[in-house]
Design a protein around this motif. Structure first.
Motif, mmCIF file in Angstrom:
data_model
loop_
_atom_site.group_PDB
_atom_site.id
_atom_site.type_symbol
_atom_site.label_atom_id
_atom_site.label_comp_id
_atom_site.label_asym_id
_atom_site.label_seq_id
_atom_site.Cartn_x
_atom_site.Cartn_y
_atom_site.Cartn_z
ATOM 1 N N PRO A 6 0.772 -0.956 0.198
ATOM 2 C CA PRO A 6 -0.155 0.044 -0.383
ATOM 3 C C PRO A 6 0.835 1.065 -0.151
ATOM 4 C CG PRO A 6 -0.801 -1.775 1.627
ATOM 5 C CD PRO A 6 0.311 -2.142 0.771
ATOM 6 N N GLY A 47 -9.235 -3.508 -7.350
ATOM 7 C CA GLY A 47 -10.355 -3.709 -5.999
ATOM 8 C C GLY A 47 -12.140 -2.565 -6.181
ATOM 9 N N SER A 96 -13.444 -2.300 0.078
ATOM 10 C CA SER A 96 -12.008 -1.764 0.617
ATOM 11 C C SER A 96 -12.123 -0.431 -0.138
ATOM 12 C CB SER A 96 -11.392 -3.022 -0.183
ATOM 13 O OG SER A 96 -11.218 -2.955 -1.710
ATOM 14 N N SER A 112 -10.538 1.028 -2.677
ATOM 15 C CA SER A 112 -9.107 1.171 -2.790
ATOM 16 C C SER A 112 -9.004 1.117 -4.386
ATOM 17 C CB SER A 112 -8.002 -0.465 -2.550
ATOM 18 O OG SER A 112 -9.530 -1.876 -3.375
ATOM 19 N N TYR A 151 -5.520 1.765 0.087
ATOM 20 C CA TYR A 151 -6.581 1.815 0.946
ATOM 21 C C TYR A 151 -6.895 3.472 1.533
ATOM 22 C CZ TYR A 151 -5.716 -3.098 0.190
ATOM 23 O OH TYR A 151 -5.955 -4.835 -0.750
ATOM 24 N N ARG A 166 -7.120 3.736 5.170
ATOM 25 C CA ARG A 166 -5.585 4.172 5.950
ATOM 26 C C ARG A 166 -5.373 5.961 5.922
ATOM 27 N NH1 ARG A 166 -2.465 -1.027 3.754
ATOM 28 N NH2 ARG A 166 -4.079 -2.501 4.408
#
Length: 282
Positions: free
Chosen positions: A2, A228, A233, A235, A249, A252
């Protein structure tokens, strides 16, 4: 791995891939996608299918202002020079009748070829054409879609409670999917089939969507990437200037925000980018 981008900064990538947004459904996190698009620019933007959910819209109309804002934001990026390529999926298959046409600066293609900065050739497609359920038992796909929509509704209520308790976002639907053996086997089979197709056609890798599982991996020497989704998610896949890929993502990078909160719609637009060329596969 990520990306470590911070949402307080406008980041510029060589390419961004997003898929499975499902605009037109209550499960779509259009507010967070809009936030992502405001903070991340790219030379190429690939919309890898299921951007609009025609299956659900045929059942009942659902279209919030944030869904319209996402469409307008993408159109604005195209006007400012981002090369936008839209590859319809099975949920927005109605757009496939416009393949090989361009609308509002957006190229609609059945599939595309993207060359990474290091020269590797990537096949870009949604992936539903390699899903046997979609191809040969579509009624079962519709049934599964209804069940999936119900689980997403549970997921929304579940995360509302978590937010009230001060707990971070957690995808119940994704957890259940990855705990079901048959679902895990399907994902593995899907990834291998897509990698084999890219190999058969002489590509160095493939980037797809469809299964709502963001991933970057090597499969027998073929680079497999999945962008994704924006219902579970949240993403996207990004390419750095040197040609390396990352899964990003967005949850986060949203400290203090709940995926159930709204994103302000009056944020300033990022600076424009110069136009680039892209090669689309036939």
């Amino acid at each position: 791995m990520p990306s470590d981008a911070q949402p307080s900064e406008h980041r510029h990538y060589r390419a961004i891939w997003i898929s499975d947004v499902h605009l037109g459904t209550a499960g779509c996190r259009a507010d967070h996608l809009l936030d992502f698009l405001r903070h991340n620019e790219s030379d190429y933007l690939y919309l890898v299918g299921d951007i609009v959910d025609g299956w659900q819209l045929r059942k009942s109309w659902y279209w919030k202002q944030s869904h319209n804002d996402v469409v307008q934001k993408i159109l604005r990026k195209a006007r400012k020079g981002t090369r936008v390529v839209y590859i319809p999926g099975n949920h927005d298959e109605a757009a496939r009748q416009y393949v090989d046409l361009d609308f509002g600066g957006i190229a609609i293609r059945r599939e595309a070829e993207h060359r990474l900065a290091d020269g590797r050739r990537m096949l870009i497609l949604h992936g539903d054409e390699f899903d046997g359920v979609i191809q040969y038992a579509k009624w079962l796909a519709y049934l599964g879609d209804s069940l999936y929509t119900f689980i997403l509704q549970l997921n929304r209520g579940f995360n509302w409670i978590r937010h009230k308790l001060g707990m971070p976002y957690w995808s119940l639907s994704q957890y259940l999917k990855l705990k079901v053996k048959n679902a895990v086997n399907f994902i593995n089979d899907f990834e291998n089939i897509l990698a084999n197709e890219a190999r058969r056609r002489g590509f160095d890798g493939v980037i797809c969507g469809h299964i709502h599982k963001a991933e970057i991996k090597d499969i027998g020497g073929i680079l497999y990437g999945n962008s994704g989704d924006w219902v579970e998610s949240l993403s996207a896949l990004v390419e750095h200037p040197d040609g390396t890929l990352d899964v990003l993502y967005w949850t986060r990078f949203l400290p203090g925000r709940s995926p159930l909160s709204d994103i302000p719609d009056d944020a300033p637009a990022p600076p424009s980018q110069p136009p680039l060329e892209t090669t689309c596969a036939s």
